[in-house]
Scaffold this active site. Structure first.
Site, PDB file in Angstrom:
ATOM      1  N   ASP A  73       0.862  -1.173   0.000  1.00 10.15           N
ATOM      2  CA  ASP A  73       0.000   0.000   0.000  1.00 10.15           C
ATOM      3  C   ASP A  73       0.906   1.233   0.000  1.00 10.15           C
ATOM      4  O   ASP A  73       2.088   1.150   0.331  1.00 10.15           O
ATOM      5  CB  ASP A  73      -0.885  -0.033   1.248  1.00 10.15           C
ATOM      6  CG  ASP A  73      -1.725   1.230   1.387  1.00 10.15           C
ATOM      7  OD1 ASP A  73      -2.353   1.626   0.400  1.00 10.15           O
ATOM      8  OD2 ASP A  73      -1.705   1.829   2.482  1.00 10.15           O
ATOM      9  N   ASP A 124      -1.901  -0.623   6.024  1.00 15.39           N
ATOM     10  CA  ASP A 124      -2.125  -0.082   7.363  1.00 15.39           C
ATOM     11  C   ASP A 124      -3.545   0.384   7.608  1.00 15.39           C
ATOM     12  O   ASP A 124      -3.932   0.599   8.752  1.00 15.39           O
ATOM     13  CB  ASP A 124      -1.171   1.089   7.639  1.00 15.39           C
ATOM     14  CG  ASP A 124      -1.572   2.344   6.874  1.00 15.39           C
ATOM     15  OD1 ASP A 124      -1.971   2.217   5.703  1.00 15.39           O
ATOM     16  OD2 ASP A 124      -1.486   3.441   7.448  1.00 15.39           O
ATOM     17  N   ASP A 157      -7.311  -1.676   3.664  1.00 14.33           N
ATOM     18  CA  ASP A 157      -6.359  -2.731   3.316  1.00 14.33           C
ATOM     19  C   ASP A 157      -6.719  -4.071   3.940  1.00 14.33           C
ATOM     20  O   ASP A 157      -6.169  -5.102   3.549  1.00 14.33           O
ATOM     21  CB  ASP A 157      -4.947  -2.342   3.765  1.00 14.33           C
ATOM     22  CG  ASP A 157      -4.438  -1.096   3.070  1.00 14.33           C
ATOM     23  OD1 ASP A 157      -4.657  -0.973   1.851  1.00 14.33           O
ATOM     24  OD2 ASP A 157      -3.827  -0.246   3.748  1.00 14.33           O
TER      25      ASP A 157
END
Length: 627
Positions: free
Chosen positions: A311, A506, A510
């Site tokens: 990410d 995080d 996600d």
């Protein structure tokens, strides 16, 4: 924990009985009383054999067949054919082996046990001008707590005092205390290594970082790795080979003692000792470096990952806006522009405003209290600072409120945000903020490739232009932009054609992708609770490099387990063949096997001393961005 202590205590009792029986029998034999010696040896064997029979029945009830059967056969056969001394030695070997295994696992789990034992039970809370000692369950977000010297922070929160010194070694592996200032976040479980300070609770105790870690550790201790299950299957094969070789030796020579010797050499098997000890030791070692792996299965999965999906916000980047430059438009120096803007922004809770205030405080600027404050949510702030009219906010917000609108010197770069600062009706400067790439990102990416990951992708919900700007020069294999949470899941699933996938993120968005990946890794220090719950690995430090440390520990732990198994099985098979050909008596064979077992366990415990190449540097967290 109580059941583990009870089992360890029972193993000690069996070891004492077996040792006493063997010693008494040897003494009686030397005194010329062979019949009493045989009785003493048998007295030391029977309790161990009965306990072993109960354990075998429990295993069969669970549908498991292990090498305890070999130990039972060897003791029973030795007693049946009058080899009571050999039976007593085997009983000592088996009880000693179980004791050593229990001791080794306890040694490997010690760091996790230390973590669990530090859970605070109460906290000191400010209430109506006095201090009350209250249970953790009564603490609510917003409560002001006093953290005395030596106290463990009971909940996540924000420092209300001017500064604090915290020992985070139990949580993150940081060897030196870190110094934090007012407004910075404190992770529950950290120990106050300085003067007492006030902490504003941001979460309830049950929702805090430390409580989550305790739950994850308890789950990890109950886990069983695929490698452990593989060892179970191999143990059945080893049992078949052992019995076949023993029967063949008896059949071809007509000597049942050779069969007994073969059985005792195979008791107990290094295969079932080395794997759990090495993997549990690896879990403890990874936790020492701030990497919480939720069990032996994720530890093994880490070593097989071939594709890494990252990410962007809060993972590859820091996740917080930081000032990267200041452009002055008047004679005011850039430091004065920053000071006035930060003073006005003290009145705002906007992330941009907080970043500006943090940057000024990091430069030890004294910020006066603003007056005549006005704020348009999400747009900007107006205030009077030291007699100056100050306007801070977006370009449109500021331009509408000044006398002579200015022209930008240059357009903003992709991925940056501009905060305009006007002083006394004129544009004084622009603060350029960005969510910057983590300092450790490049080293992390090169290190992760050295550890077997061949494909690295970025997955973000941001615009394509921002994704391209962030990944420029990183050498990634691809970047996927403007993804929704379900599209991130599809990306994880589609990448499995290239091998097992590791996903690092995080945020709440996600969590589905982390759950779908073969290994989900959550940035747990500042990440969302949902991502930490969905992940297999949680980084307790806001540092990507810790994942590299955890990966190195996992790889070396698995290598140590395989090395121990290969060496132990090889030596056991060699001893069994020697016993089948008559080169080892039952007593000699049992002594040889004990030496093998001790060597295997000690080798597996080497996983507790693994020192990964990363992180070599442990420093205080950055207080603010460089300007």
């Amino acid at each position: 924990m109580t059941s583990e202590k009870a089992r360890a205590g029972f193993n000690v009792v069996l070891l004492v009985i077996a040792l006493a029986g063997l010693a008494a029998g040897l003494g009686l034999s030397l005194a010329g009383k062979p019949d009493f010696a045989r009785a003493a040896w048998m007295a030391g064997v029977v309790p161990v054999l009965l306990a072993l029979a109960v354990e075998i029945l429990r295993s069969l009830w669970r549908g498991e067949v292990g090498l305890d059967v070999v130990a039972a056969l060897s003791m029973s056969a030795a007693l049946a054919f009058g080899e009571t001394l050999a039976a007593a030695v085997v009983a000592l070997m088996y009880s000693g082996g179980t004791f050593l295994e229990s001791f080794a696992e306890g040694r490997a789990r010690r760091e996790m046990h230390d973590l669990l034992s530090r859970v605070p039970r109460t906290a000191t809370r400010h209430r109506d001008g006095r201090l009350d000692e209250v249970p953790l369950d009564e603490i609510a977000p917003g409560d002001l707590l006093l953290i005395r010297q030596g106290d463990v922070a009971p909940v996540d929160g924000v420092i209300e005092s001017e500064r604090a010194v915290l020992d985070q070694s139990a949580m993150t592996g940081e060897s030196m205390p870190v110094r934090l200032i007012c407004g910075q976040e404190v992770m529950s479980g950290s120990t106050n290594a300085g003067e007492a300070f006030d902490l504003r609770a941001s979460r309830r105790a049950a929702e805090s970082t430390y409580a989550g870690i305790v739950r994850l550790v308890e789950d990890a201790q109950r886990s069983k790795a695929p490698m452990s299950r593989l060892a179970d299957r191999y143990s059945i094969l080893f049992l078949f080979v052992t019995v076949t070789l023993a029967v063949a030796a008896w059949w071809t020579t007509g000597d049942p003692i050779r069969a007994v010797a073969v059985l005792v050499v195979a008791t107990p098997c290094p295969l079932i000792l080395a794997v759990p000890v090495a993997l549990v030791a690896g879990l403890s070692r990874a936790a020492h470096f701030g990497v919480l792996i939720k069990g032996a299965k994720p530890l093994e999965a880490l070593t097989r990952a071939r594709t890494l999906i990252l990410d962007k916000t809060g993972t590859l980047t820091d996740g917080r806006p930081q000032i990267v430059s200041i452009e002055a438009y008047t004679a005011l120096p850039s430091t004065e522009v920053l000071r006035l803007a930060a003073a006005a922004d003290q009145a705002s809770k906007h992330p941009m405003a907080q970043a500006i205030v943090a940057a000024a405080r990091a430069k030890n600027m004294l910020l006066p209290v603003p007056t005549d404050i006005g704020e348009l949510a999400g747009e900007g702030v107006t205030a009077v600072v030291d007699g100056h009219s100050v306007i801070v906010g977006g370009m449109d917000f500021v331009m509408r409120r000044i006398v002579t609108p200015a022209v930008l010197k240059k357009p903003p770069k992709a991925g940056t945000a501009l905060v305009a600062v006007a002083v006394d009706g004129q544009l004084a400067g622009l603060l350029v903020l960005a969510d910057r790439l983590r300092l450790e990102a490049k080293d992390f990416l090169s290190g992760i490739r050295r550890n077997g990951v061949s494909r690295i992708l970025l997955a973000t919900g941001d615009r394509r232009v921002v994704a391209d700007a962030v990944t420029e020069g990183l050498g990634l294999d691809g970047a996927r932009a403007e993804l929704t949470p379900d599209q991130k899941v599809l990306l994880v699933l589609s990448e499995r054609k290239n091998g097992p996938v590791m996903m690092v993120g995080d945020g709440v968005n996600d969590a589905p992708a982390l759950a779908a990946a073969d290994v989900g890794v959550a940035m747990g220090a500042r990440g969302a609770a949902a991502s930490a719950e969905a992940a297999d690995v949680v980084l307790l430090v806001d540092d990507l490099g810790r994942l590299l440390a955890g990966l190195e520990v996992a790889v070396r732990s698995r290598h140590i387990a395989l090395q121990s198994v290969a060496a132990g099985i090889g030596l056991s098979v060699a001893g069994m063949v020697a016993a089948a050909f008559g080169y080892l008596t039952p007593v000699q064979g049992s002594l040889l096997q004990e030496a093998i077992d001790v060597a295997v366990i000690l080798n597996a415990l080497r996983a507790l001393r693994i020192s990964p190449d990363w992180p070599q540097r442990i420093t205080d967290p950055p207080q603010a961005a460089a300007i």
